[in-house]
Design an enzyme around this catalytic site. Structure first.
Site, PDB file in Angstrom:
ATOM      1  N   GLY A  94       0.820  -1.197   0.000  1.00 35.84           N
ATOM      2  CA  GLY A  94       0.000   0.000   0.000  1.00 35.84           C
ATOM      3  C   GLY A  94       0.858   1.252   0.000  1.00 35.84           C
ATOM      4  O   GLY A  94       2.070   1.215   0.208  1.00 35.84           O
TER       5      GLY A  94
ATOM      6  N   LEU B  75       1.115   3.774   2.139  1.00 37.39           N
ATOM      7  CA  LEU B  75       1.820   4.007   3.404  1.00 37.39           C
ATOM      8  C   LEU B  75       2.842   2.908   3.678  1.00 37.39           C
ATOM      9  O   LEU B  75       3.981   3.195   4.070  1.00 37.39           O
ATOM     10  CB  LEU B  75       0.815   4.098   4.553  1.00 37.39           C
ATOM     11  CG  LEU B  75       1.417   4.244   5.950  1.00 37.39           C
ATOM     12  CD1 LEU B  75       2.309   5.480   6.051  1.00 37.39           C
ATOM     13  CD2 LEU B  75       0.300   4.290   7.001  1.00 37.39           C
TER      14      LEU B  75
ATOM     15  N   ASP C 294      -2.330 -12.863   4.807  1.00 34.13           N
ATOM     16  CA  ASP C 294      -3.765 -12.572   4.835  1.00 34.13           C
ATOM     17  C   ASP C 294      -4.131 -12.330   6.295  1.00 34.13           C
ATOM     18  O   ASP C 294      -4.227 -13.275   7.078  1.00 34.13           O
ATOM     19  CB  ASP C 294      -4.566 -13.732   4.253  1.00 34.13           C
ATOM     20  CG  ASP C 294      -6.065 -13.426   4.164  1.00 34.13           C
ATOM     21  OD1 ASP C 294      -6.512 -12.418   4.764  1.00 34.13           O
ATOM     22  OD2 ASP C 294      -6.778 -14.202   3.506  1.00 34.13           O
ATOM     23  N   ILE C 295      -4.316 -11.075   6.674  1.00 36.36           N
ATOM     24  CA  ILE C 295      -4.546 -10.754   8.084  1.00 36.36           C
ATOM     25  C   ILE C 295      -5.894 -11.262   8.589  1.00 36.36           C
ATOM     26  O   ILE C 295      -6.136 -11.251   9.799  1.00 36.36           O
ATOM     27  CB  ILE C 295      -4.411  -9.246   8.352  1.00 36.36           C
ATOM     28  CG1 ILE C 295      -5.373  -8.441   7.468  1.00 36.36           C
ATOM     29  CG2 ILE C 295      -2.968  -8.791   8.141  1.00 36.36           C
ATOM     30  CD1 ILE C 295      -5.381  -6.956   7.779  1.00 36.36           C
TER      31      ILE C 295
ATOM     32  N   ALA D 272      -5.214  -2.923   6.011  1.00 36.15           N
ATOM     33  CA  ALA D 272      -6.643  -2.876   6.342  1.00 36.15           C
ATOM     34  C   ALA D 272      -7.388  -3.503   5.170  1.00 36.15           C
ATOM     35  O   ALA D 272      -6.766  -4.053   4.254  1.00 36.15           O
ATOM     36  CB  ALA D 272      -7.108  -1.449   6.592  1.00 36.15           C
TER      37      ALA D 272
ATOM     38  N   ASP E  89      -8.995   8.908  11.629  1.00 38.18           N
ATOM     39  CA  ASP E  89      -9.983   9.859  12.147  1.00 38.18           C
ATOM     40  C   ASP E  89     -11.404   9.450  11.765  1.00 38.18           C
ATOM     41  O   ASP E  89     -12.383  10.009  12.280  1.00 38.18           O
ATOM     42  CB  ASP E  89      -9.689  11.279  11.664  1.00 38.18           C
ATOM     43  CG  ASP E  89      -9.626  11.421  10.147  1.00 38.18           C
ATOM     44  OD1 ASP E  89      -9.978  10.466   9.430  1.00 38.18           O
ATOM     45  OD2 ASP E  89      -9.213  12.504   9.670  1.00 38.18           O
TER      46      ASP E  89
ATOM     47  N   TYR F 168     -16.834   1.855   7.656  1.00 31.45           N
ATOM     48  CA  TYR F 168     -15.378   1.858   7.761  1.00 31.45           C
ATOM     49  C   TYR F 168     -14.928   2.413   9.108  1.00 31.45           C
ATOM     50  O   TYR F 168     -14.043   1.853   9.761  1.00 31.45           O
ATOM     51  CB  TYR F 168     -14.782   2.682   6.627  1.00 31.45           C
ATOM     52  CG  TYR F 168     -13.271   2.813   6.698  1.00 31.45           C
ATOM     53  CD1 TYR F 168     -12.450   1.718   6.443  1.00 31.45           C
ATOM     54  CD2 TYR F 168     -12.675   4.037   7.014  1.00 31.45           C
ATOM     55  CE1 TYR F 168     -11.067   1.831   6.506  1.00 31.45           C
ATOM     56  CE2 TYR F 168     -11.290   4.151   7.073  1.00 31.45           C
ATOM     57  CZ  TYR F 168     -10.492   3.056   6.818  1.00 31.45           C
ATOM     58  OH  TYR F 168      -9.131   3.171   6.886  1.00 31.45           O
TER      59      TYR F 168
ATOM     60  N   LYS G 210     -12.704   0.482  12.022  1.00 30.41           N
ATOM     61  CA  LYS G 210     -11.466   1.016  12.573  1.00 30.41           C
ATOM     62  C   LYS G 210     -11.586   1.225  14.086  1.00 30.41           C
ATOM     63  O   LYS G 210     -10.609   1.025  14.826  1.00 30.41           O
ATOM     64  CB  LYS G 210     -11.095   2.334  11.885  1.00 30.41           C
ATOM     65  CG  LYS G 210     -10.723   2.200  10.423  1.00 30.41           C
ATOM     66  CD  LYS G 210      -9.490   1.336  10.202  1.00 30.41           C
ATOM     67  CE  LYS G 210      -8.194   2.042  10.483  1.00 30.41           C
ATOM     68  NZ  LYS G 210      -7.000   1.252  10.122  1.00 30.41           N
TER      69      LYS G 210
END
Length: 271
Positions: free
Chosen positions: A12, A14, A42-43, A66, A98, A120, A124
């Site tokens: 990704g 980041l 694969d989380i 994510a 956020d 979403y 999170k």
């Protein structure tokens, strides 16, 4: 001594920057993602996460991964819990958002409680809860729109809207504090090397609307800002967070990295 770092979501925007800047921070970084980089992860699969952690044997983990879709609960929420469980005593830095807030309060410090208004944000928020319960020593980094290298989602969306490749608009009443991807990556690496525990807001210095941010991107990239469609969340009646200003006083005192504002870094040449 060089420390071993595991970066989830390494393909990704980041994750790539964390990988690229890790050596300068004293880490030997190993990237893992759903598309092998070089380690496939694969989380959503707890046993698989445990296998990867046992294989890499990291001194620290930066969890940037994510869901691929913004409402992918198994990856975003369950995946964070799986990483925290597999870490078991390993330094963990978890990237949050956020988006866990409604925007009704405006300013949010580290003690603010989640009140998400869409899927979403709820995922999170659940991820944060899981990580804090499993590993109270973990650092949980709440951040905002990530951009600055041309690959950020907002930068891509601005280009697509101007070109007519997608339908939609940038909202003039959706307020954020965008962060440069390099500044955020450096902050994550600094935290991975430290022992800060709990929530930390890491966002840029400038308060700006998504529309005005799009204007900055268009001007930087030689596009016509007048071609950006504009709208207001309030007029459309959408369930989206509005004013999300993360208070970053604590991060500014704790971290050595300078958190630049969008009006500075969108115009600046890449570092």
């Amino acid at each position: 001594m060089t420390r071993r770092l595991l970066v989830t979501g390494a393909t990704g925007s980041l994750g790539r920057r964390v990988m690229a800047r890790a050596a300068a921070a004293g880490f030997d970084a190993v990237g893992a993602s759903l598309t092998a980089s070089p380690v496939r992860l694969d989380i959503r699969d707890l046993a698989g996460v445990r296998r990867v952690v046992a294989q890499v044997r990291p001194d620290a983990i930066v969890h940037t991964a994510a869901g691929r879709d913004r409402d992918d609960w198994p990856a975003t929420a369950d995946g964070a819990a799986h990483v925290a469980l597999a870490a078991a005593g390993i330094r963990l830095v978890h990237v949050s958002s956020d988006a866990i807030f409604s925007g009704r309060q405006g300013e949010y410090d580290e003690d603010a409680l989640p009140d998400p208004v869409y899927a979403y944000g709820a995922a999170k928020a659940a991820a944060e809860t899981a990580v804090r319960a499993i590993d109270p020593r973990a650092a949980i980094v709440r951040t905002s729109i990530i951009m600055g290298d041309g690959r950020g989602a907002h930068e891509i969306l601005t280009h697509d809207l101007i070109a007519g490749r997608v339908a939609g608009a940038l909202f003039t009443d959706e307020i954020r504090k965008p962060v440069h991807v390099d500044d955020l990556a450096d902050a994550l690496l600094e935290l991975a090397a430290g022992d800060y525990a709990g929530v930390l807001n890491v966002a840029g210095a400038d308060v700006i609307s998504r529309y005005d941010l799009g204007v900055l991107v268009a001007r930087r990239d030689g596009l016509d800002p007048a071609a950006i469609p504009a709208a207001r969340i309030a007029d459309l009646g959408l369930q989206r967070p509005t004013d999300l200003r993360l208070v970053t006083d604590r991060a500014e005192k704790l971290l050595s990295v300078r958190l630049r504002g969008a009006r500075e870094f969108v115009r600046a040449a890449p570092r």
